[in-house]
Design a protein around this motif. Structure first.
Motif, mmCIF file in Angstrom:
data_model
loop_
_atom_site.group_PDB
_atom_site.id
_atom_site.type_symbol
_atom_site.label_atom_id
_atom_site.label_comp_id
_atom_site.label_asym_id
_atom_site.label_seq_id
_atom_site.Cartn_x
_atom_site.Cartn_y
_atom_site.Cartn_z
ATOM 1 N N ILE A 148 11.794 -52.846 -30.033
ATOM 2 C CA ILE A 148 10.583 -53.007 -30.889
ATOM 3 C C ILE A 148 10.739 -51.896 -31.768
ATOM 4 O O ILE A 148 10.578 -52.312 -33.195
ATOM 5 C CB ILE A 148 9.229 -53.028 -30.316
ATOM 6 C CG1 ILE A 148 8.982 -54.190 -28.981
ATOM 7 C CG2 ILE A 148 7.974 -52.915 -30.868
ATOM 8 C CD1 ILE A 148 7.860 -54.229 -28.586
ATOM 9 N N GLU A 206 14.207 -52.322 -34.161
ATOM 10 C CA GLU A 206 14.283 -53.512 -34.968
ATOM 11 C C GLU A 206 13.077 -53.350 -36.144
ATOM 12 O O GLU A 206 13.388 -53.958 -37.235
ATOM 13 C CB GLU A 206 13.766 -54.820 -34.005
ATOM 14 C CG GLU A 206 14.975 -55.305 -33.079
ATOM 15 C CD GLU A 206 14.544 -56.407 -32.224
ATOM 16 O OE1 GLU A 206 13.425 -57.047 -32.643
ATOM 17 O OE2 GLU A 206 15.263 -56.864 -31.470
ATOM 18 N N THR A 207 12.094 -52.784 -35.782
ATOM 19 C CA THR A 207 10.971 -52.615 -37.191
ATOM 20 C C THR A 207 11.727 -51.794 -38.269
ATOM 21 O O THR A 207 11.460 -51.988 -39.113
ATOM 22 C CB THR A 207 9.945 -52.068 -36.328
ATOM 23 O OG1 THR A 207 9.238 -52.663 -35.386
ATOM 24 C CG2 THR A 207 8.924 -51.706 -37.504
ATOM 25 N N GLN A 250 14.526 -53.724 -39.549
ATOM 26 C CA GLN A 250 14.425 -55.121 -40.146
ATOM 27 C C GLN A 250 15.111 -56.035 -39.586
ATOM 28 O O GLN A 250 15.839 -57.018 -39.938
ATOM 29 C CB GLN A 250 14.182 -55.308 -41.719
ATOM 30 C CG GLN A 250 13.249 -54.305 -42.231
ATOM 31 C CD GLN A 250 13.149 -54.734 -43.811
ATOM 32 O OE1 GLN A 250 13.386 -55.802 -44.270
ATOM 33 N NE2 GLN A 250 12.969 -53.649 -44.496
ATOM 34 N N TRP A 251 15.370 -55.798 -38.113
ATOM 35 C CA TRP A 251 16.247 -56.700 -37.401
ATOM 36 C C TRP A 251 15.500 -57.842 -36.498
ATOM 37 O O TRP A 251 14.627 -57.532 -36.181
ATOM 38 C CB TRP A 251 16.899 -55.739 -36.351
ATOM 39 C CG TRP A 251 18.112 -56.433 -35.291
ATOM 40 C CD1 TRP A 251 17.752 -57.125 -34.412
ATOM 41 C CD2 TRP A 251 19.381 -56.275 -35.884
ATOM 42 N NE1 TRP A 251 19.213 -57.473 -33.791
ATOM 43 C CE2 TRP A 251 20.343 -57.108 -34.621
ATOM 44 C CE3 TRP A 251 20.038 -56.056 -36.651
ATOM 45 C CZ2 TRP A 251 21.443 -57.358 -34.791
ATOM 46 C CZ3 TRP A 251 21.368 -56.158 -36.964
ATOM 47 C CH2 TRP A 251 22.049 -56.703 -35.898
ATOM 48 N N GLN A 252 15.876 -58.933 -37.179
ATOM 49 C CA GLN A 252 14.821 -60.223 -36.587
ATOM 50 C C GLN A 252 15.468 -60.547 -35.249
ATOM 51 O O GLN A 252 15.699 -61.698 -35.069
ATOM 52 C CB GLN A 252 15.342 -61.375 -37.756
ATOM 53 C CG GLN A 252 14.954 -61.014 -39.098
ATOM 54 C CD GLN A 252 13.522 -60.781 -39.129
ATOM 55 O OE1 GLN A 252 12.550 -61.378 -38.563
ATOM 56 N NE2 GLN A 252 13.042 -59.519 -39.995
ATOM 57 N N SER A 282 10.686 -57.524 -33.365
ATOM 58 C CA SER A 282 10.071 -57.667 -34.527
ATOM 59 C C SER A 282 9.012 -58.691 -34.452
ATOM 60 O O SER A 282 8.086 -58.752 -35.046
ATOM 61 C CB SER A 282 11.032 -57.845 -35.743
ATOM 62 O OG SER A 282 11.745 -58.848 -35.498
ATOM 63 N N ILE A 324 5.882 -57.943 -32.871
ATOM 64 C CA ILE A 324 4.861 -57.038 -33.802
ATOM 65 C C ILE A 324 4.102 -58.155 -34.723
ATOM 66 O O ILE A 324 3.023 -57.823 -34.909
ATOM 67 C CB ILE A 324 5.804 -56.043 -34.587
ATOM 68 C CG1 ILE A 324 6.342 -55.094 -33.760
ATOM 69 C CG2 ILE A 324 4.916 -55.420 -35.716
ATOM 70 C CD1 ILE A 324 5.295 -54.234 -32.915
ATOM 71 N N GLU A 325 5.076 -59.060 -35.280
ATOM 72 C CA GLU A 325 4.459 -60.247 -35.989
ATOM 73 C C GLU A 325 3.646 -61.003 -35.472
ATOM 74 O O GLU A 325 2.095 -61.317 -35.991
ATOM 75 C CB GLU A 325 5.454 -61.140 -36.513
ATOM 76 C CG GLU A 325 6.494 -60.440 -37.557
ATOM 77 C CD GLU A 325 7.852 -61.144 -38.001
ATOM 78 O OE1 GLU A 325 7.726 -62.406 -37.486
ATOM 79 O OE2 GLU A 325 8.555 -60.755 -38.772
#
Length: 325
Positions: free
Chosen positions: A263, A266-267, A270-272, A276, A279-280
């Motif tokens: 988490i 990736e944040t 910006q690793w999709q 992430s 979090i979205e």
């Protein structure tokens, strides 16, 4: 051994039941999915009708039993934001996270084993002191700070590596979107995997070193020295082989932790991946997707730990005897 495996599997099922209950309780009390699903222009009467259609007005126990029945069929609910099954959304994001965890685990394995063994064999050498000093700093440094430092050095200053995204990906097997088979994808993967590996690498170096030093002081290793065996055979066959047992146990637990720790990684990059995505889903109050993620990560934890317990029981029969007692 069969009874030992069945016992571990039953324990895993109980743990998954508890995880699902906690996750569903969060879904039941966190936010209003109807508000985020329809916006502000829908009338209260229409919202009440949607809640009734989604079954959100039913008692908690009724909703939970319905959730368990659907989860047993692989249905973890409908994502309110993506308008798709939550399982489908997770499986689409899973390749990015799993590739990141795989590369981080590969880095940990390739570095921790030789460095840990060397630090145990020659504990007073300069390299061993440097390795242990760096590992102490590494244990204390949070992963997001490591990630920011990597971006500053290799992207901002040196301009060697890209700082965000997955780069070019290729569709494999009809559904696995992979960046491991393209040069651009590999370049984008280097810094996130190094940052993620920094969580566990110092721990494994210190663990292998301490276990190896303990094994090197055992009687059978001293007997191997007395027989005149070659040092490399003593270190790798007699000592390291018996060092692996606790390392396998800890490694199984830490592998599941790495899936959860993506988490933060990736944040920053910006690793999709799934991190992430989670979090979205929190920002959008997409409770179905949140619960599906928690259940999926919990399933990975339970699956890995159950597999490690069974493998450990095969390798060390004393574990099975202790379990029966």
């Amino acid at each position: 051994m069969f009874a030992f495996a069945v016992k571990r599997i039953l324990q895993a099922m109980i743990v998954m039941l508890i995880i699902s209950c906690i996750g569903f309780a969060i879904k039941h009390n966190f936010g209003d999915p109807v508000r985020d699903l329809v916006g502000q222009r829908v009338t209260p009467a229409e919202r009440a009708e949607i809640r009734e259609q989604l079954g959100l007005n039913d008692p908690f126990l009724v909703q939970y039993v319905r959730f368990l029945g659907a989860a047993a069929k692989g249905d973890l609910g409908l994502s309110y934001f993506f308008k798709k099954p939550a399982t489908e959304v997770i499986l689409k994001k899973a390749p990015a996270t799993l590739e990141l965890v795989f590369c981080a685990a590969l880095i940990i394995t390739l570095l921790s084993v030789p460095l840990g063994i060397y630090a145990a064999i020659k504990p007073k050498s300069l390299l061993s002191r440097i390795v242990m000093g760096v590992s102490t700093v590494g244990v204390s440094m949070p992963v997001f700070l490591t990630a920011i430092l990597l971006i500053y050095i290799f992207s901002v200053e040196l301009k060697w590596l890209p700082s965000f995204g997955r780069g070019e990906t290729v569709l494999l097997f009809g559904w696995w979107e992979s960046g491991l088979v393209t040069w651009d994808g590999l370049q984008h993967l280097i810094m996130p995997s190094v940052a993620l590996s920094s969580i566990m690498l110092p721990l494994f170096i210190r663990l292998i070193r301490s276990e190896m030093m303990e094994v090197l002081e055992s009687e059978y290793v001293k007997y191997a020295w007395a027989k005149g065996l070659r040092p490399r055979r003593i270190w790798w066959v007699h000592a390291f082989k018996n060092t692996l047992l606790p390392v396998i146990t800890v490694g199984g637990v830490q592998l599941g932790i790495m899936v959860a720790f993506t988490i933060l990684t990736e944040t920053v990059f910006q690793w999709q991946g799934m991190g992430s995505m989670f979090i979205e889903s929190v920002e959008r109050s997409d409770t179905s997707l949140m619960v599906a993620y928690l259940v999926f990560v919990g399933f990975v934890f339970v699956l890995v730990n159950t597999a490690v317990d069974i493998i450990y029981g095969l390798v060390n029969p004393m574990v099975r005897v202790a379990g029966r007692k």
